[in-house]
Design a protein around this motif. Structure first.
Motif, short mmCIF file in Angstrom:
data_model
loop_
_atom_site.label_atom_id
_atom_site.label_comp_id
_atom_site.label_asym_id
_atom_site.label_seq_id
_atom_site.Cartn_x
_atom_site.Cartn_y
_atom_site.Cartn_z
N ARG A 11 -8.57 32.25 72.03
CA ARG A 11 -9.14 31.39 73.08
C ARG A 11 -10.41 30.68 72.64
N GLN A 12 -11.11 31.23 71.65
CA GLN A 12 -12.37 30.66 71.20
C GLN A 12 -12.26 30.30 69.71
N PRO A 13 -11.93 29.05 69.40
CA PRO A 13 -11.66 28.66 68.01
C PRO A 13 -12.81 28.93 67.03
N TRP A 14 -14.06 28.86 67.49
CA TRP A 14 -15.18 29.04 66.57
C TRP A 14 -15.14 30.41 65.90
N ARG A 15 -14.58 31.39 66.56
CA ARG A 15 -14.48 32.73 65.97
C ARG A 15 -13.61 32.71 64.72
N ILE B 193 -21.95 23.84 63.75
CA ILE B 193 -20.95 24.14 64.78
C ILE B 193 -20.97 25.63 65.12
N LEU B 194 -21.22 26.47 64.10
CA LEU B 194 -21.23 27.91 64.32
C LEU B 194 -22.58 28.43 64.79
N PRO C 56 -23.09 32.82 69.12
CA PRO C 56 -23.64 34.12 68.68
C PRO C 56 -22.92 34.65 67.44
N TRP C 57 -22.98 33.89 66.37
CA TRP C 57 -22.17 34.20 65.19
C TRP C 57 -22.61 35.48 64.48
N GLU C 58 -23.94 35.80 64.53
CA GLU C 58 -24.40 36.98 63.81
C GLU C 58 -23.79 38.26 64.38
N VAL C 59 -23.74 38.34 65.70
CA VAL C 59 -23.15 39.52 66.35
C VAL C 59 -21.68 39.66 65.95
N VAL C 60 -20.96 38.54 65.99
CA VAL C 60 -19.54 38.56 65.64
C VAL C 60 -19.36 38.88 64.16
N CYS D 74 -12.04 23.29 64.58
CA CYS D 74 -13.42 23.58 64.92
C CYS D 74 -14.37 22.97 63.90
N ALA D 75 -14.04 23.07 62.61
CA ALA D 75 -14.89 22.51 61.56
C ALA D 75 -15.04 21.00 61.70
N LEU D 76 -14.05 20.34 62.29
CA LEU D 76 -14.11 18.89 62.50
C LEU D 76 -14.71 18.53 63.86
N GLY D 77 -15.13 19.52 64.61
CA GLY D 77 -15.73 19.25 65.92
C GLY D 77 -14.73 18.90 66.99
N LEU D 78 -13.47 19.25 66.79
CA LEU D 78 -12.41 18.89 67.74
C LEU D 78 -12.14 19.97 68.78
#
Length: 747
Positions: free
Chosen positions: A544-548, A569-570, A574-578, A603-607
């Motif tokens: 559900r959350q592409p950034w992960r 983008i990341l 809260p990328w450090e926790v993940v 996600c890397a392309l901001g889409l």
């Protein structure tokens, strides 16, 4: 009647021969040939008995079949008549074990359409006009044989005029079980607040509401639709807000097919009348909110008389999307519609004919590729490949997403309609009802139950409730087998290489698969390569959350990821926790998922949205962007090493290539297809195999499919076409795998 015993012939006809005007067709052929005998519906098809010789009757039977009929076999036997009739007659149907095909609901035929648009005709503007060539079938059936008494139309006794049509073998409404007219049949009515309006006034009131930009709930053949003016940004956005559907594309009903490609027009005018996906640029005048950020839009034509009358009166395209609360299946009763859609619809255009079984709209690409198989196609039987004969009855439970179930017996299978996500409220209830109806109609008692290998699937758990020891089939084996069986690959056809690409599925040794190169036949499945397994941070939350997924990819393959511009983008999450959870392997199972790789690149392309509002949202945006690329040359590769695609090389090349976003999106698609194609070809050549099958939900991506076809042009490639590439065909694959194993174990 004569008491003299005379020789004769019995013809047992199987196929789609009930509810399609087949008996009057037989009667007319017999009259033309001056034959004596009778014709009867049975649970096993249609039985024709002829006194004396049949001559060329069978040849003529095939040559002039009614539009919705299909003869699959004619079994001839000799009989002796003790009471042969002096004419040819149609006799009452017989009830027995069911072994014929039920006809899907069919779109309004030209003759009925002419009647409802011709002033002075007794069915002028009647929304329930039908005949043996069109109208509801499966959605109204309660039992077999298919006679009016066993349908929801039993609640509407025929008036004298309809009775004459029903009894006249020369009339196209002879034994048309949904037969009705304004005098004796169902009626529409409009409800809004305390107001109730009937018949033509109901339709006019609904049209006026649509013109004001209001949302109208409309009861159809197999469920409710929600309709708004498809040209109005404000109306479409109001529907999205109330339905909590912020981005998922909406289907549009057009009054005609003007401007559409020929292939799309041909599909729209079939009896199935599906939603057809076409290039968005071919449909003008629609709100920009219909299919945001996508290259395709789903269009349909009116499929029943009420829709024809509605579109004729409104005179412009209408959004026609499923009438359901977010997270629930479409309502099928008037009470459900009023209760569940109370906060969405402004008014309800309903009718008093019951829907016995839910049936969603089918979705097909203009290429003919089936994306969702339901109204118009179900329950058409699927003939099994050579070698699959005399099989005992089995029930395959399917997957949890895009669920269907499959009944298999003899040498054919019946795949249920699309039932959706079993994790959603009330879908399991509708699933059980659909299964009960199908089992009752076909007099089907399975001796074996087949489930997906995933122990947490609701479908698997329901299978264990039916049988403590069901047969288990790997998810991706089922994908591959469904494609093989669709192409009638023989049971003894030998192994093939299969590329099965999707979000996630249970693989061998409790692994999570989603991007696999497999060596398969119907009975066996062996993984020989694929994508590397990468963490799914948060488990199901990763879908559900592409950034992960981008974080998981970069932590695995891009040590210096924070030095790239895309890192911003990341860092807003809260990328450090993940990242710590991934390192400690906390709720971060490993999976070789193609779907999650698409999420990462999008996600890397901001889409990608922070949270996807529908399955595959980020991947669909990525494909749409890639199709805008103006050049196809790129330096990006995804080579395979040790039977695994090299993602470190891919990310290094892709992140360091300075190019427009569309070109980078295209490069990803091409590199993925090229890498997998090289891997599949390598394993095929090692084993002397020339056939490669591709399946899984990712194969609904048009660009990826085209790149696979390009990179595998030198081998025999099979893609799903008549069945969905995604989970909608998993139950069929499960069924043929279980059938093959049973056949291999027979002495």
């Amino acid at each position: 009647m004569t008491s003299t015993a005379i020789p004769g012939v019995q013809l047992h006809i199987r196929g789609k021969v009930q509810g399609v005007g087949f008996r009057p067709y037989v009667w007319q052929l017999a009259q033309q040939a001056n034959l004596k005998g009778d014709v009867c519906n049975t649970g096993n098809g249609v039985v024709v008995r002829i006194a004396g010789s049949e001559g060329d009757f069978v040849e003529r039977l095939y040559a002039q079949c009614p539009p919705l009929a299909a003869i699959h076999s004619v079994e001839r036997s000799e009989i002796v008549w003790d009471d042969a009739p002096q004419d040819f007659i149609i006799v009452q149907s017989q009830q027995c074990a069911m072994d014929t095909q039920i006809v899907p609901d069919a779109a309004t035929c030209p003759a009925c359409l002419e009647e409802i648009t011709t002033p002075g005709n007794r069915r002028y503007r009647y929304p329930f006009t039908n005949c043996t060539h069109c109208g509801p079938r499966l959605t109204i059936i309660k039992a077999m044989p298919y006679d009016r008494a066993w349908t929801v139309m039993a609640a509407f006794p025929l008036c004298p005029d309809c009775e004459r049509e029903y009894r006249n073998p020369l009339d196209r409404r002879f034994h048309a079980q949904p037969l009705a007219c304004p005098v004796c049949g169902p009626q529409i009515f409009w409800q809004q607040g305390e107001e109730t309006v009937h018949r033509d006034d109901a339709l006019a009131t609904a049209v006026a509401a649509l013109r004001r930009g209001e949302i109208v709930a409309i009861k159809g053949l197999g469920g409710m639709h929600l309709a708004v003016d498809a040209r109005s940004d404000s109306a479409v956005m109001r529907l999205r807000e109330r339905k909590q559907r912020p981005a998922k594309p909406l289907a549009v009903m057009l009054a005609d097919d003007a401007g559409l490609p020929e292939a799309a027009r041909a599909l729209l005018h079939t009896p199935a009348a599906p939603v057809v996906l076409v290039e968005a640029k071919t449909v003008s005048g629609l709100s920009r909110h219909i299919a945001p950020d996508l290259s395709e839009v789903g269009v349909m034509l009116p499929a029943n008389p009420l829709q024809h009358l509605l579109l004729q009166a409104f005179g412009a395209p209408l959004v026609m999307t499923s009438g359901n609360l977010n997270g629930r299946p479409p309502a099928i009763t008037n009470q459900q519609a009023r209760e569940e859609l109370a906060d969405i619809a402004d008014g309800w255009l309903l009718h008093n004919r019951d829907i016995n079984q839910r049936m969603d709209d089918s979705v097909v690409r203009q290429s003919g590729e089936v994306m969702r198989r339901a109204r118009g196609y179900v329950p058409d039987a699927i003939t099994l490949p050579p070698g699959f004969e005399a099989l005992p009855p089995l029930l395959a439970m399917g997957a949890d997403l895009k669920n269907t179930f499959c009944l298999l017996r003899g040498n054919s299978a019946v795949l249920s309609q699309h039932l959706g996500d079993l994790t959603e409220e009330r879908v399991p209830e509708q699933w059980r009802l659909a299964l009960k109806i199908m089992r009752d109609l076909y007099d089907f008692t399975p001796t074996r139950i087949v489930v997906d290998a995933h122990p947490a699937y609701i479908s698997s758990q329901m299978g264990y409730e039916m049988n403590a020891s069901p047969e288990v089939v790997l998810h991706h084996h089922a994908h591959a087998a469904a494609c093989l069986a669709e192409h009638l690959w023989p049971l003894d056809g030998g192994p093939v290489i299969a590329l099965t690409l999707d979000g996630i599925g249970y693989g061998a040794n409790d692994q999570l698969w989603g991007g696999e190169c497999l060596l398969v036949d119907y009975a066996h499945c062996e993984r020989v390569g694929g994508l590397p397994a990468v963490a799914l941070p948060g488990g199901d939350l990763a879908a559900r959350q592409p950034w992960r997924n981008l974080l998981a990819q970069w932590l695995a393959f891009v040590p210096e990821w924070q030095t790239y511009p895309e890192a911003s983008i990341l860092t807003s999450h809260p990328w450090e926790v993940v990242a710590r959870a991934i390192t400690r392997q906390l709720n971060a199972p490993l999976a070789s998922s193609t779907g999650r790789l698409f999420d990462a690149v999008a996600c890397a392309l901001g889409l990608a949205p922070d949270r996807q509002s529908y399955e595959g949202e980020a991947a669909c945006r990525l494909e749409a962007l890639a199709l805008q690329a103006t050049t196809t040359a790129h330096p990006v590769t995804m080579p395979f090493s040790d039977n695994t695609l090299d993602m470190a090389t891919f990310w290094h090349q892709w992140l360091n290539w300075q190019a427009p976003a569309a070109e980078r999106a295209y490069a990803f698609h091409d590199a993925l297809a090229h890498g997998f194609a090289d891997m599949a070809r390598h394993h095929a050549r090692q084993r002397g195999i020339n056939t490669i099958v591709l399946s899984g939900g990712v194969l609904h991506n048009r660009l990826l499919k085209a790149r696979f076809a390009h990179h595998l042009a030198d081998v025999d490639v099979r893609f799903p076409m008549q069945l969905p590439a995604g989970d909608g065909a998993v139950s069929f694959g499960q069924a043929v795998v279980a059938a093959a194993r049973w056949l291999r174990n027979q002495p």
